[in-house]
Design an enzyme around this catalytic site. Structure first.
Site, PDB file in Angstrom:
ATOM      1  N   HIS A 181      15.753  44.414 101.659  1.00 45.93           N
ATOM      2  CA  HIS A 181      14.386  44.635 101.956  1.00 45.93           C
ATOM      3  C   HIS A 181      13.510  44.047 100.654  1.00 45.93           C
ATOM      4  O   HIS A 181      12.402  44.854 100.739  1.00 45.93           O
ATOM      5  CB  HIS A 181      13.954  46.008 102.348  1.00 45.93           C
ATOM      6  CG  HIS A 181      14.537  46.093 103.933  1.00 45.93           C
ATOM      7  ND1 HIS A 181      15.073  47.439 104.294  1.00 45.93           N
ATOM      8  CD2 HIS A 181      14.385  45.476 104.781  1.00 45.93           C
ATOM      9  CE1 HIS A 181      15.449  47.325 105.703  1.00 45.93           C
ATOM     10  NE2 HIS A 181      14.890  46.129 106.103  1.00 45.93           N
ATOM     11  N   ARG A 241      22.254  50.782 113.172  1.00 45.01           N
ATOM     12  CA  ARG A 241      23.239  50.867 112.216  1.00 45.01           C
ATOM     13  C   ARG A 241      23.386  52.247 112.073  1.00 45.01           C
ATOM     14  O   ARG A 241      22.300  53.110 111.888  1.00 45.01           O
ATOM     15  CB  ARG A 241      22.787  50.068 111.043  1.00 45.01           C
ATOM     16  CG  ARG A 241      22.883  48.421 111.110  1.00 45.01           C
ATOM     17  CD  ARG A 241      22.253  47.748 110.175  1.00 45.01           C
ATOM     18  NE  ARG A 241      21.349  46.711 110.545  1.00 45.01           N
ATOM     19  CZ  ARG A 241      20.497  46.232 109.912  1.00 45.01           C
ATOM     20  NH1 ARG A 241      20.605  46.366 108.404  1.00 45.01           N
ATOM     21  NH2 ARG A 241      19.232  45.585 110.090  1.00 45.01           N
TER      22      ARG A 241
END
Ligand code: ADP
Length: 401
Positions: A181, A241
């Site tokens: 990210h 996830r």
């Protein structure tokens, strides 16, 4: 002719793209943003202009277009619909830049080869990111291409933040914490001063909460720790996830439960997180709508917020305190309830929720003398456009295209 940059973000069955002016303005202006989805079947192309107005909404029927046909379709659409634009370069989102790439880089054969060697580190994402690079090299060999990495922003973290306590040879073999990210965190870091000049030099945790979710600790606008590690599976629970998991669970899945490595991987990446815990959905909006009456939806949200509080505490320790918490990503920007729950759980750090400001989207969502919290919309594509322009400007020894 206006030179433009095409920014590509390719997934397994989708191609997101944006078109930016490459001119001299401080920030590249956005002309179009588009999404080609369903590339493994009947595909849909949706394009909006810079003001968000839909300018194309097409269904592209079988035979399945795949990335190459999708890319050519987008190029043809741009040629037909904006004749005064000249494509000057393509910027790509590439998930993994390994240890070597701490900045965007112009792609040549050697760089592409180096990025291909990183596929085993991100087998679910890297191949899809590299495919359009290869297609553009084949179809438009003269077009400069720049790769911008999700890992790059974390490369100057202190060594301690990048090490696992594994034998040294494993670290040398590349088994270390990379973090992800980074494009989102770099963008947020670049705009903090616009929200409050003291933030740019402060101890800040950014919470990127979308389908993928992670936290990043910033000091002086630089990453010093982050919750994702070797892969984008680590840290917070996410849409599908699991987030941090005792490694022995994987041995147990393989040895005792007789799952294949692929089955175990699929469970941890695609059947866990909000979806797995709730048994209902990976979509926070849907879970919020159900949470008042459905204990499974409530439990999934509660675990997400609880884990976020625990991970936040860890990053506050890495920073030696906290001056501000920034919410971004689809959940961080839009879900006032998650922000409120996280801030209440972090009252120990001095956060005082401003309910009215939070309900209306901030930007500042706290009051009082303690640390502040803010909503800052992210813009990973703009970061890629900036990086692409910068790399090309450098390579062509001119400030802008
Ligand atoms: P990605 O990581 O795929 O870019 P996003 O950043 O768009 O994903 O985030 C998607 C998540 O944001 C989903 O869980 C979605 O439900 C959530 N989200 C978007 N809008 C809202 C909203 N208004 N309220 C709650 N959650 C929202």
């Amino acid at each position: 002719m206006t030179p433009v940059l095409l920014v590509l973000n390719a997934g397994s069955s989708s191609l997101k793209f944006q078109v930016f002016e490459a001119g001299e303005a401080e920030d590249p202006g956005r002309l179009f943003r588009g999404l080609f989805e369903g590339l493994d079947g009947s595909a849909r192309l949706l394009i909006r202009d810079g003001a968000g107005v839909v300018v194309a909404d097409e269904t592209v029927e079988a035979p399945a277009p795949g990335h190459e046909a999708a890319l050519l379709h987008v190029a043809a659409w741009l040629r037909a619909n904006s004749r005064d634009l000249r494509l000057a370069a393509v910027g790509h989102r590439v998930v993994h830049g390994g240890r070597a790439y701490a900045e965007p880089v112009q792609v040549d054969a050697a760089v592409l080869e180096a990025l291909e060697r990183l596929v085993p580190l991100a087998p679910l994402h890297q191949p899809h990111n590299l495919e359009p690079i290869r297609i553009v090299r084949r179809r438009f060999p003269d077009l400069p291409q720049v790769a911008c990495f999700d890992t790059a922003f974390h490369r100057d973290q202190p060594e301690m933040a990048q090490l696992f306590a594994l034998p040294h040879a494993m670290t040398e073999a590349g088994v270390r914490r990379y973090g992800f990210h980074g494009l989102s965190y770099a963008y947020v870091a670049s705009v903090l001063a616009e929200y409050d000049p003291t933030l740019a030099a402060g101890r800040v945790v950014v919470a990127h909460l979308g389908n993928g979710a992670s936290l990043c600790a910033l000091r002086d606008g630089r990453s010093v720790a982050t919750t994702m590690g070797f892969s984008a599976l680590d840290g917070l629970p996410m849409g599908t996830r699991c987030g941090s998991l005792d490694a022995s669970v994987v041995f147990y899945m393989l040895r005792e439960m007789k799952l294949s490595p692929q089955e175990a991987e699929r469970m941890l990446y695609t059947q866990s997180g909000l979806l797995g815990v709730s048994g209902l959905s990976n979509d926070m909006r849907k879970l919020r709508a159900l949470a008042a009456t459905d204990p499974d939806a409530r439990r999934a949200i509660d675990l997400f917020v609880y884990r976020m509080g625990r991970e936040l505490g860890s990053l506050v320790a890495a920073l030696g305190g906290i001056d501000a918490l920034i919410f971004t990503g689809g959940i961080g920007e839009n879900d006032a309830a998650t922000r409120a729950e996280v801030l209440r759980a972090a009252a120990w750090a001095g956060f005082e929720l401003d309910e009215a400001a939070n309900a209306s989207g901030g930007p500042r969502v706290t009051r009082g003398p303690g640390p502040t919290a803010w909503v800052v919309p992210t813009d990973e594509e703009l970061m890629i456009a900036r990086g692409t322009r910068e790399v090309l400007g450098r390579s062509q020894r001119q400030p802008a295209l």
